[in-house]
Each structure stands twice: as C-alpha cells, then as structure tokens.
Motif scaffolding. Structure first.
Motif, PDB file in Angstrom:
ATOM      1  N   PHE A  46     -39.559   8.355  13.609  1.00  0.00           N
ATOM      2  CA  PHE A  46     -39.821   9.671  13.001  1.00  0.00           C
ATOM      3  C   PHE A  46     -41.372   9.936  13.681  1.00  0.00           C
ATOM      4  O   PHE A  46     -42.147   9.728  13.064  1.00  0.00           O
ATOM      5  N   ALA A  47     -41.071  11.042  14.680  1.00  0.00           N
ATOM      6  CA  ALA A  47     -42.248  11.528  15.098  1.00  0.00           C
ATOM      7  C   ALA A  47     -42.991  12.501  14.465  1.00  0.00           C
ATOM      8  O   ALA A  47     -42.530  13.215  13.885  1.00  0.00           O
ATOM      9  N   GLY A  48     -44.469  12.604  14.713  1.00  0.00           N
ATOM     10  CA  GLY A  48     -45.136  13.827  13.920  1.00  0.00           C
ATOM     11  C   GLY A  48     -46.338  13.126  13.328  1.00  0.00           C
ATOM     12  O   GLY A  48     -46.241  11.999  12.927  1.00  0.00           O
ATOM     13  N   PRO A 192     -38.207  22.261   2.246  1.00  0.00           N
ATOM     14  CA  PRO A 192     -37.119  22.521   1.679  1.00  0.00           C
ATOM     15  C   PRO A 192     -35.823  21.772   2.115  1.00  0.00           C
ATOM     16  O   PRO A 192     -34.856  21.695   1.530  1.00  0.00           O
ATOM     17  N   SER A 193     -36.173  21.204   3.416  1.00  0.00           N
ATOM     18  CA  SER A 193     -35.067  20.774   4.109  1.00  0.00           C
ATOM     19  C   SER A 193     -35.767  19.682   5.145  1.00  0.00           C
ATOM     20  O   SER A 193     -36.663  19.670   5.712  1.00  0.00           O
ATOM     21  N   VAL A 198     -38.682  18.075  10.201  1.00  0.00           N
ATOM     22  CA  VAL A 198     -38.685  17.800  11.585  1.00  0.00           C
ATOM     23  C   VAL A 198     -39.597  18.910  12.424  1.00  0.00           C
ATOM     24  O   VAL A 198     -40.212  18.487  13.485  1.00  0.00           O
ATOM     25  N   LEU A 199     -39.330  20.050  12.287  1.00  0.00           N
ATOM     26  CA  LEU A 199     -40.082  21.280  13.109  1.00  0.00           C
ATOM     27  C   LEU A 199     -41.548  21.188  12.874  1.00  0.00           C
ATOM     28  O   LEU A 199     -42.311  21.478  13.806  1.00  0.00           O
ATOM     29  N   TRP A 200     -41.973  20.908  11.602  1.00  0.00           N
ATOM     30  CA  TRP A 200     -43.502  20.716  11.345  1.00  0.00           C
ATOM     31  C   TRP A 200     -43.964  19.314  11.931  1.00  0.00           C
ATOM     32  O   TRP A 200     -44.975  19.642  12.487  1.00  0.00           O
ATOM     33  N   ALA A 201     -43.235  18.463  11.887  1.00  0.00           N
ATOM     34  CA  ALA A 201     -43.670  17.363  12.590  1.00  0.00           C
ATOM     35  C   ALA A 201     -43.772  17.369  14.088  1.00  0.00           C
ATOM     36  O   ALA A 201     -44.727  16.944  14.779  1.00  0.00           O
ATOM     37  N   SER A 225     -52.781  23.288   4.988  1.00  0.00           N
ATOM     38  CA  SER A 225     -51.394  23.947   4.590  1.00  0.00           C
ATOM     39  C   SER A 225     -50.382  23.078   4.014  1.00  0.00           C
ATOM     40  O   SER A 225     -50.165  23.661   2.802  1.00  0.00           O
ATOM     41  N   LEU A 226     -50.236  22.005   4.590  1.00  0.00           N
ATOM     42  CA  LEU A 226     -49.379  21.064   3.925  1.00  0.00           C
ATOM     43  C   LEU A 226     -49.817  20.765   2.699  1.00  0.00           C
ATOM     44  O   LEU A 226     -49.158  20.764   1.544  1.00  0.00           O
ATOM     45  N   GLY A 227     -51.124  20.497   2.332  1.00  0.00           N
ATOM     46  CA  GLY A 227     -51.631  20.116   1.094  1.00  0.00           C
ATOM     47  C   GLY A 227     -51.593  21.161   0.077  1.00  0.00           C
ATOM     48  O   GLY A 227     -51.113  20.771  -1.061  1.00  0.00           O
ATOM     49  N   SER A 228     -51.616  22.490   0.577  1.00  0.00           N
ATOM     50  CA  SER A 228     -51.509  23.398  -0.423  1.00  0.00           C
ATOM     51  C   SER A 228     -49.993  23.599  -0.827  1.00  0.00           C
ATOM     52  O   SER A 228     -49.773  23.948  -2.176  1.00  0.00           O
TER      53      SER A 228
END
Length: 615
Positions: A46-48, A192-193, A198-201, A225-228
């Motif tokens: 699982f990349a990212g 949400p999905s 995956v797109l974020w990673a 951003s992710l933390g918020s």
C-alpha cells in the motif's frame, strides 16, 4: 486451517554460545529466486506517505497433520463480522474455516464508568488441542503484529497455527484488532472511501528526495490538511481519541479475564500470555508497566525504545539500518547467484549508488508494459531497498534482480512490485470492511507521543529530517514520514495515560523474554538491551541474523527457546544466542517444512514510513 505438527523433541543448545559473524552460503537455485520474485510481486504494497505496508508472502503452505484439537464446524455461509453481536462476555462463532471469532464489548473510556459508549474488539482464535474446560488448558496467548495499526486477526489467520506450534498446543492463540483498526469498531477513518485514500496516497513523496527541501514542505502541508480532517471526524463523535496504547493494554486484560470467565475461573486472576512484534513490544511493555502482577508469559520481539516512542521522537530506530544495507552488499558480492554481484561489497554498493544518482536527474520510463504507463524514480529505489531490509532472506534476491534490470534500462520489474495498479470498483461489497487505512496508525502513535509534533514549524521538521538522514542517508527520508504525520494531529489522547515508572525497574510477576536480531533495520539491538534492564529478571535472546523481528529468518534454536519459555517461564541470566538457519542466497540448513520456515513464509511485517512518486 489444518494444524501444524510440533517441532522435533530435542533441547535447544545452551545460552553460552560465542557470538559469531553471520555466515554466507552461496548455494541458490534459479527456481527459488523465481518463486521469491513471484511472491514479492504478489505482495500487498500500500503505497503512500504514512502507509504501513503489509507484505504477504502468498505462497506459504500449511502441511496437514492429524490432531485431537476440537475445531468448529465449517459453514457454507461466508463469515461476516456484522453478523456477530458484541457482548461483554466472550461468545465464539465459527469463522474462516478452522478458527473461532468474537466481538468483545469493552468501555470506550476505562477511566469513566458512567460513560455508556463502548468499543467492540474483533478477535480470531485458534482453538487449543484440548477443551478450554480441561485442567491442562493453559489459557490464551494474545498476539500483535506491530504497526501500530496492524491487524491481530490477520496475524491469527496467517500464522496462528504456526505460533500455536511454538507456544504449545494446550494454549489457544488469539489475534485481536486494536482500537480503530480493521474489524474493531468504532473504526478510525478520515476518508470517505478507499478510492479517496488511494488518490491521496499516490500524491505522497519520499522525504529528502528533492533539492531545496521542497518535498518536506509538501509533506508538511499534507500532514496539516489530513490532520485537520481527522480532527473534524473525531470531534463529530468517533472513538479515535481513545485509540492510545494504554487503553489497548487495558483491553488486553479484559480479553484475558473474559477468557477465564468463560470457563468459570474468573476468580483466579490469571495473567497475560503474549507474543508481540515491533510496535507490539510497546504494547507489551506498557501492559507490564501498568499491570506487572498480571504478566505470566511475555515475548517481546523486535523491541521499540519505550521512552523514545512515548516522547514522539522516533529517533531510536535507524541505528543499524545502514549495517543491514551493508550486509546486502556483502551477501551479494559473495554469491554468483546475486544479479548485482561484484568482486567486493564496495563495488556492489557503487553500482546501486550510481543508479540512484542517475535516477535523481533522469527517471527511467517503463516500456512495453501493457498494464499501464509508468516510470521509476530515485524514490522508488530507496523505497524498495527500505522494504527489503525487513526480511532480507526473501527480499534481497528480489531487490538485486529488479535493480539489475533497472540498471540495464528495464523498469518494468520494479514497477510491477512497487506500483500497484488501482482499479475503481463502483459495485457495493457484500461485506465491507471498515476503512482504517494509515489514519489508524497516526491516531495511535501521535496520541501516544503526546501530540508533541503538533506545534512543529516547517523549519523544525527540515532539521528533524536531516537528523534522520544523518542516521541513514538511504532510508532516513522514509522514516521521517512517521513523525511528519503528527505535525497535523492536534487531538490529545483520551482515557488511560501512558505508564510512569515508580522505580527504575519494573518488578513483573514473571520474567519477560526480549528477542532481537543481530541487525534490525528499525528496532536495533540496543533497544532490547535497554528494555531488559527496565524489567526485573528479564531475559534476552539474540538471533544472529539480519531483519526485523526473529521470524524474519528461520531459526529452530530461537523457536525452541521460545517454546521452552512458554512451557516453564524461565529465562537465562546470560544473554542467549541463536544462529539463523539460512541467509540470503544461502542453502537452508533445516527442512523447509519446519515451523521456523513457516513463520518466515507467513510473516507480513507492518511497515511504517511511506513512499511516494518523488520529484
């Protein structure tokens, strides 16, 4: 899942062996290399950034033997966790063919009895060879694969019967998903999905792979951003604020008590029997510090520095990483079977460093691969080297093969391993799993670290990255991703606080056995030696191999020492030393049907330190 026969009944050697260098054996077959290449190709990567990567060796076989162990009947109806009602007492249901599963209901907040909220802990059990009502039943052995964020349920599915062979068939073996992880609810998820995750990673980068610290700035912004987003999800009522390790340690005690209560022996206050790997050693040390009188048997394998972990430092991990990389150069130069072989280790190193230097300025495109267009960067090479350090015996030959192909201009082999081809499936699954992703890991270790990084500036993180790259130039950037994620995590830990030692040494009811390899890429031997001194009468087993945790390499000596420990609970005053029974490109010194090899083939270490496409 059929049972596995126990190891031969011979005693392990004494603990007075002299430490010898790990030897290199040069015999290897082409078929074995191709089998390993196929396994790694099929592993789940699982990349990212911040992704913890579960490496599955999917060809691992279980050899069927007759056994008197009672097994639940098989069902034609697929098992679904949603069909199991959480209960405060253990109610086991047949699942996954030969296992039993339950959902144990425990308080969300162990510090507040009036809080009605609960957690449903998912458990998977390999039943003992005797009924649990039998006087010879020794109770459950709990297991944790590490992470944080690793699934104990998955570990039970992959290695439960092999672990039971080691600890003894009169034990049950229980894998559990910690709070927020996998099948335990409420789940920790900030996307949400799966597609959004995956797109974020895929937009992530390996820190330190670009000039001018541009990648550090990008990952710093991503973490904020992710933390918020995670903070908003948690404040909306999720249970992730209670995901800290001390709460999970208390959950473990609840599992033990519920197990004995189910056979009418709750008043005996039996202790925990446990085998934890990597982060699982944090969980074990935390439990032992909180409940020292409830430690019955505890093997902590691949030891994390507890003080560094709870301070949010992540600075006591890479001390031996470069030594493991150097062992790759040594083994490769000693074997004609290595595709990157050269006359000396230094010449092997030069080939790899020359390739990295070239890729820094000129990524290599993938030609003629019908799967998808692609390209390979410097970050990809650093990442595959990083991943291989966890289990060198299986991964080093693969890395040599794909890097030799890359050196020759063929980028397709490494692309097939590292860059999974994602497809969007718009159909609704019949039994969807909770989305835990890498958010579960961040929720755990960022809270455990006291959100120490939440106020870090970009300049401070740039300095931190340089500290780690000074520890390991090759993989320091990968490792920096862990602490980087906490720069955006502002949700403090709720529930039970981290343990504080009232005295320098914790006096547990029974001694702990710490286990380490000679060269571990992310939990160096020094950590185990330090931890041994923090727990009274603890033992230490040193396995002469490279890799993360003892089961990264086969060693019947180590297996039998751990078997003996679970049998009688004794440890040696001196450090015990065990040889490994194989090396990279080496001929196995033991039969591959032994439990030592089964542990290696089924081991899926949970890796922290993400990867991305780079610049």
């Amino acid at each position: 899942m059929p049972p596995i026969a126990p190891p031969p009944p011979y005693l392990p050697p004494s603990g007075d062996e002299k430490v010898r260098p790990v030897s290199s054996l040069n015999v290897a077959t082409s078929s074995r290399r191709m089998q390993l290449l196929d396994r790694l190709r099929r592993a789940v990567v699982f990349a990212g950034i911040l992704a913890f990567v579960l490496w599955g060796v999917l060809g691992f076989r279980l050899f069927s033997r007759k056994c008197s162990a009672p097994r639940p009947p098989r069902s034609s109806v697929p098992f679904q966790w949603s069909d199991v009602t959480p209960t405060p007492d253990l109610v086991w249901h047949p699942c996954f063919d030969a296992l039993e599963c339950a959902r144990l209901q425990v308080p969300l907040d162990w510090t507040n009895p009036s809080d009605p909220r609960t957690v449903a802990i998912a458990l998977a059990k390999v039943p003992a060879a005797v009924p649990e009502t039998d006087p010879s039943w020794l109770g459950p052995v709990l297991i944790n694969p590490g992470g944080p964020g690793g699934s104990g349920v998955e570990l039970a599915l992959l290695l439960g019967t092999a672990i039971q062979t080691v600890v003894g068939r009169t034990h049950s073996v229980i894998g559990f998903d910690p709070r927020g992880v996998n099948n335990t609810t409420p789940a920790t998820t900030c996307f949400p999905s799966d597609t959004a995750r995956v797109l974020w990673a895929l937009r992530g980068r390996v820190i330190g792979s670009s000039a001018g610290h541009q990648d550090v700035g990008i990952e710093f912004a991503r973490a904020k951003s992710l933390g918020s987003v995670c903070e908003e999800v948690i404040n909306a009522g999720g249970g992730a604020a209670f995901a800290g390790t001390p709460n999970v340690a208390r959950d473990m005690l609840a599992i033990v008590d519920a197990s004995w209560k189910s056979v009418g022996k709750e008043k005996e206050k039996r202790g925990l029997r446990y085998w934890g790997f990597s982060y699982g050693t944090v969980l074990g040390q935390t439990f032992a510090s909180m409940f020292p009188d409830r430690v019955e048997r505890m093997v902590l394998d691949g030891v994390v520095d507890l003080d560094d972990y709870y301070s949010g430092g992540w600075l006591r991990n890479l001390q031996d990483s470069d030594h493991v990389i150097e062992s790759f150069y040594t083994y490769c130069s000693s074997s004609s079977a290595c595709d990157l072989t050269a006359a000396t280790p230094g010449l092997v190193a030069r080939r790899i460093k020359k390739l990295i230097f070239k890729l820094h300025a000129e990524p290599i495109p993938v030609y003629g691969d019908l799967a998808a267009p692609d390209y390979i960067t410097e970050s990809d090479v650093r990442t595959i080297i990083f991943l291989s350090l966890y289990f060198p015996i299986q991964a080093f030959p693969i890395v040599a093969s794909v890097l030799a192909s890359l050196e020759a201009g063929d980028a397709a082999p490494i692309s097939r391993i590292l860059h999974a081809k994602y497809e969007c499936d718009n159909s609704l699954p019949t039994n969807p799993k909770p989305n835990t992703g890498f958010e579960a890991a961040s929720a755990i270790f960022c809270q455990d670290g006291g959100v120490a990084r939440s106020n870090s500036t970009l300049a401070e993180m740039i300095e931190y990255v340089e500290v780690l790259r000074n520890q390991s130039e090759m993989i320091g950037g990968n490792w920096a991703a862990i602490a980087m994620s906490c720069t955006g995590w502002r949700v403090p830990a709720h529930g039970l606080p981290p343990p504080t030692r009232k005295s320098r040494v914790v006096d547990t009811k029974n001694p702990i056995l710490f286990v380490t390899t000679q060269l571990d890429p992310v939990t160096p031997r020094w950590n185990a030696e330090k931890a041994r001194g923090l727990f009274k009468n603890a033992g230490l087993l040193l396995q002469l191999s490279e890799g993360h945790c003892s089961i990264s390499a086969p060693s019947m000596c180590s297996v039998l020492r751990i078997t003996r420990y679970f049998l009688d609970g004794t440890v040696e005053r001196k450090m015990a030393v065990c040889e490994a029974d194989s090396t990279p490109w080496g001929a196995p010194r033991i039969e591959e049907e032994t439990v030592a090899w089964r542990l290696v083939r089924g081991w899926k270490p949970v890796l922290l330190g993400g990867r991305g496409r780079g610049v």
